[in-house]
Design a protein around this motif. Structure first.
Motif, mmCIF file in Angstrom:
data_model
loop_
_atom_site.group_PDB
_atom_site.id
_atom_site.type_symbol
_atom_site.label_atom_id
_atom_site.label_comp_id
_atom_site.label_asym_id
_atom_site.label_seq_id
_atom_site.Cartn_x
_atom_site.Cartn_y
_atom_site.Cartn_z
ATOM 1 N N GLU A 107 30.232 48.174 61.658
ATOM 2 C CA GLU A 107 29.893 48.994 60.670
ATOM 3 C C GLU A 107 28.734 48.815 60.084
ATOM 4 O O GLU A 107 27.711 49.089 60.218
ATOM 5 C CB GLU A 107 31.069 49.693 59.592
ATOM 6 C CG GLU A 107 30.291 50.562 58.562
ATOM 7 C CD GLU A 107 30.435 51.473 59.068
ATOM 8 O OE1 GLU A 107 29.806 52.609 58.634
ATOM 9 O OE2 GLU A 107 31.075 51.515 60.033
ATOM 10 N N THR A 108 28.539 47.014 59.688
ATOM 11 C CA THR A 108 27.620 46.973 59.862
ATOM 12 C C THR A 108 26.592 46.645 60.534
ATOM 13 O O THR A 108 24.482 47.485 60.472
ATOM 14 C CB THR A 108 27.654 45.687 58.739
ATOM 15 O OG1 THR A 108 28.508 44.838 57.903
ATOM 16 C CG2 THR A 108 26.248 44.993 58.467
ATOM 17 N N ARG A 128 26.214 49.354 63.249
ATOM 18 C CA ARG A 128 25.660 50.657 63.394
ATOM 19 C C ARG A 128 24.979 50.922 62.613
ATOM 20 O O ARG A 128 24.052 51.622 62.429
ATOM 21 C CB ARG A 128 26.972 51.040 63.601
ATOM 22 C CG ARG A 128 26.776 52.809 63.888
ATOM 23 C CD ARG A 128 28.651 53.195 63.724
ATOM 24 N NE ARG A 128 28.606 53.453 62.096
ATOM 25 C CZ ARG A 128 27.868 54.376 61.454
ATOM 26 N NH1 ARG A 128 27.074 55.187 61.397
ATOM 27 N NH2 ARG A 128 28.122 54.501 59.809
ATOM 28 N N ARG A 129 25.389 50.818 60.581
ATOM 29 C CA ARG A 129 24.636 51.091 59.821
ATOM 30 C C ARG A 129 23.201 50.242 59.798
ATOM 31 O O ARG A 129 22.213 51.429 59.901
ATOM 32 C CB ARG A 129 24.552 50.876 58.064
ATOM 33 C CG ARG A 129 25.876 51.566 58.136
ATOM 34 C CD ARG A 129 26.020 51.102 56.060
ATOM 35 N NE ARG A 129 27.856 51.115 55.986
ATOM 36 C CZ ARG A 129 28.180 51.281 54.465
ATOM 37 N NH1 ARG A 129 27.728 50.204 54.390
ATOM 38 N NH2 ARG A 129 29.361 52.002 54.622
ATOM 39 N N ALA A 130 23.447 48.966 60.643
ATOM 40 C CA ALA A 130 21.848 48.253 60.372
ATOM 41 C C ALA A 130 20.591 49.348 61.477
ATOM 42 O O ALA A 130 19.507 48.648 61.626
ATOM 43 C CB ALA A 130 21.647 46.732 60.809
ATOM 44 N N GLU A 131 21.208 49.505 62.779
ATOM 45 C CA GLU A 131 21.086 49.988 63.780
ATOM 46 C C GLU A 131 20.141 51.389 63.565
ATOM 47 O O GLU A 131 19.490 51.930 64.058
ATOM 48 C CB GLU A 131 22.163 49.841 64.841
ATOM 49 C CG GLU A 131 22.073 48.980 65.850
ATOM 50 C CD GLU A 131 23.514 49.280 66.607
ATOM 51 O OE1 GLU A 131 23.942 50.257 66.766
ATOM 52 O OE2 GLU A 131 23.586 48.325 67.587
ATOM 53 N N ARG A 132 21.298 52.067 62.788
ATOM 54 C CA ARG A 132 20.932 54.324 62.231
ATOM 55 C C ARG A 132 19.271 53.701 61.601
ATOM 56 O O ARG A 132 18.517 54.349 61.610
ATOM 57 C CB ARG A 132 22.152 54.584 61.081
ATOM 58 C CG ARG A 132 22.583 54.363 62.145
ATOM 59 C CD ARG A 132 24.131 54.921 60.794
ATOM 60 N NE ARG A 132 23.765 56.300 60.559
ATOM 61 C CZ ARG A 132 23.659 57.613 61.052
ATOM 62 N NH1 ARG A 132 23.925 58.077 62.017
ATOM 63 N NH2 ARG A 132 22.859 57.844 59.661
ATOM 64 N N ARG A 133 19.267 52.311 60.621
ATOM 65 C CA ARG A 133 18.325 52.225 59.525
ATOM 66 C C ARG A 133 16.911 51.706 60.672
ATOM 67 O O ARG A 133 15.729 52.375 60.542
ATOM 68 C CB ARG A 133 18.870 50.795 58.422
ATOM 69 C CG ARG A 133 17.744 50.549 57.936
ATOM 70 C CD ARG A 133 17.419 51.527 56.413
ATOM 71 N NE ARG A 133 16.402 51.455 55.690
ATOM 72 C CZ ARG A 133 15.937 52.812 54.318
ATOM 73 N NH1 ARG A 133 16.517 53.991 55.329
ATOM 74 N NH2 ARG A 133 15.409 52.745 53.668
ATOM 75 N N GLN A 164 34.251 45.151 60.117
ATOM 76 C CA GLN A 164 33.119 45.914 58.456
ATOM 77 C C GLN A 164 32.122 45.219 59.072
ATOM 78 O O GLN A 164 30.902 45.602 59.104
ATOM 79 C CB GLN A 164 33.710 44.672 57.423
ATOM 80 C CG GLN A 164 34.870 45.134 57.050
ATOM 81 C CD GLN A 164 35.164 44.078 55.759
ATOM 82 O OE1 GLN A 164 34.332 42.900 55.699
ATOM 83 N NE2 GLN A 164 35.910 45.027 54.986
ATOM 84 N N SER A 206 19.432 61.009 57.598
ATOM 85 C CA SER A 206 20.833 60.510 57.846
ATOM 86 C C SER A 206 21.958 61.093 57.633
ATOM 87 O O SER A 206 22.729 60.488 57.958
ATOM 88 C CB SER A 206 20.713 59.879 55.908
ATOM 89 O OG SER A 206 19.823 59.234 55.830
ATOM 90 N N GLU A 258 21.554 57.708 66.097
ATOM 91 C CA GLU A 258 22.225 56.113 67.288
ATOM 92 C C GLU A 258 23.201 57.724 68.640
ATOM 93 O O GLU A 258 22.759 56.478 69.570
ATOM 94 C CB GLU A 258 23.344 55.501 66.587
ATOM 95 C CG GLU A 258 24.554 56.087 66.873
ATOM 96 C CD GLU A 258 24.884 56.404 65.049
ATOM 97 O OE1 GLU A 258 26.000 56.877 65.092
ATOM 98 O OE2 GLU A 258 23.825 56.555 64.680
#
Length: 312
Positions: free
Chosen positions: A151-152, A154-159, A148, A193, A198
């Motif tokens: 994943e959090t 990774r999502r922050a980096e993608r954002r 988790q 998206s 990344e």
């Protein structure tokens, strides 16, 4: 002085103790030849009590009845041997029974020990299983937490990557309309998206965002140009309508000046009627059409024209 039981060979304190013993002596009670024992008992009565409970059988035979006792010595010895053998068999059976009881007791104790060991082992296994399950649950929980968090992250980096690309694209491709800017941002967001941003190079992401913003920017320019052209056309048509209306009013004024005897009030009233008739011009009419419209108004007002023959 001690006495010996001649049936089982037991040693007692005196003859009276031997007689008391005979009531419970198994060898005596199970003797094979009761008749011979009865004969011996009758003979023993003549010999006296000394022969039953005497300290020694050898001394009894040394007395006055030695000849008659010798005749019964083989029988007595046989009885004694049989009694001794039976006693040994009984003792052996008792010993075997005790040994069997000991074996059963030992087997029962061994079974109890095995059951206790099995129970203890089962408890240890259950404890190990509980400990293993607890450790597995902790490991799974830690692994889930790690996934988790990853994943959090990774999502922050993608954002962050997507936001930076969007901001840079909007700086390079200026879009004046707020609605179109929002649409451009949304389109870039949707396009990026679905990609592994990344893993892609920054230049490729910028190119994708620029392409989307360029299309929206071009559409804004086309819309602005069309709007400008429409405004120009509207302005041109409005100017043309104004020009045509002015032409019609000038034409009416010339025609009204040519009429004799027309008062100023009548001239102004008819000029107003002409002006009202020219309010719905579209700008596409010709000067002749405008003049024809004015002439129609004048005719309705009773201002007809005489032809060359003088007819009105």
């Amino acid at each position: 002085m001690s006495a010996i039981c001649r049936f089982c060979g037991g040693e007692f304190a005196n003859a009276q103790a031997v007689r008391a013993h005979l009531k419970g002596c198994a060898v005596y009670q199970d003797r094979p030849a009761r008749q011979m024992a009865d004969v011996g008992a009758s003979r023993q009565g003549s010999l006296g009590e000394a022969s039953l409970g005497a300290p020694s059988l050898g001394k009894d035979r040394a007395g006055g009845a030695a000849a008659s006792d010798e005749a019964f010595d083989p029988v007595r010895r046989l009885e004694q041997e049989i009694a001794a053998e039976r006693l040994r068999l009984q003792l052996r059976e008792v010993k075997q029974a005790h040994e069997e009881m000991d074996r059963r007791a030992e087997a029962a104790a061994q079974a109890r020990r095995q059951a206790e060991q099995q129970q203890a082992e089962a408890q240890r296994n259950a404890e190990r299983e509980r400990e293993t399950a607890r450790r597995q649950a902790e490991h799974q929980k830690a692994e889930q937490t790690r996934r988790q968090e990853a994943e959090t992250k990774r999502r922050a980096e993608r954002r962050t990557i997507i936001q930076n690309v969007k901001a840079a694209a909007m700086q390079r491709r200026w879009i004046s309309s707020a609605d179109l800017r929002a649409q451009a941002l949304q389109d870039v967001e949707t396009a990026l998206s679905s990609l592994a941003v990344e893993e892609l190079p920054q230049a490729e992401l910028s190119q994708i965002a620029d392409g989307i913003c360029a299309k929206i920017q071009e559409s804004e320019r086309a819309a602005a140009l069309a709007d400008m052209q429409g405004q120009l056309a509207t302005l041109t048509r409005s100017t043309r309508r104004t020009q045509l209306a002015q032409h019609g009013r000038n034409f009416a004024e010339r025609e009204l000046r040519a009429v004799d005897g027309l008062s100023s009030f009548e001239r102004a009233r008819i000029a107003g009627r002409v002006a009202d008739a020219l309010t719905d011009l579209t700008g596409d009419e010709t000067n002749a059409a405008v003049e024809a419209r004015v002439e129609a108004v004048l005719e309705r007002e009773g201002l007809g024209w005489e032809d060359e023959d003088g007819e009105s």
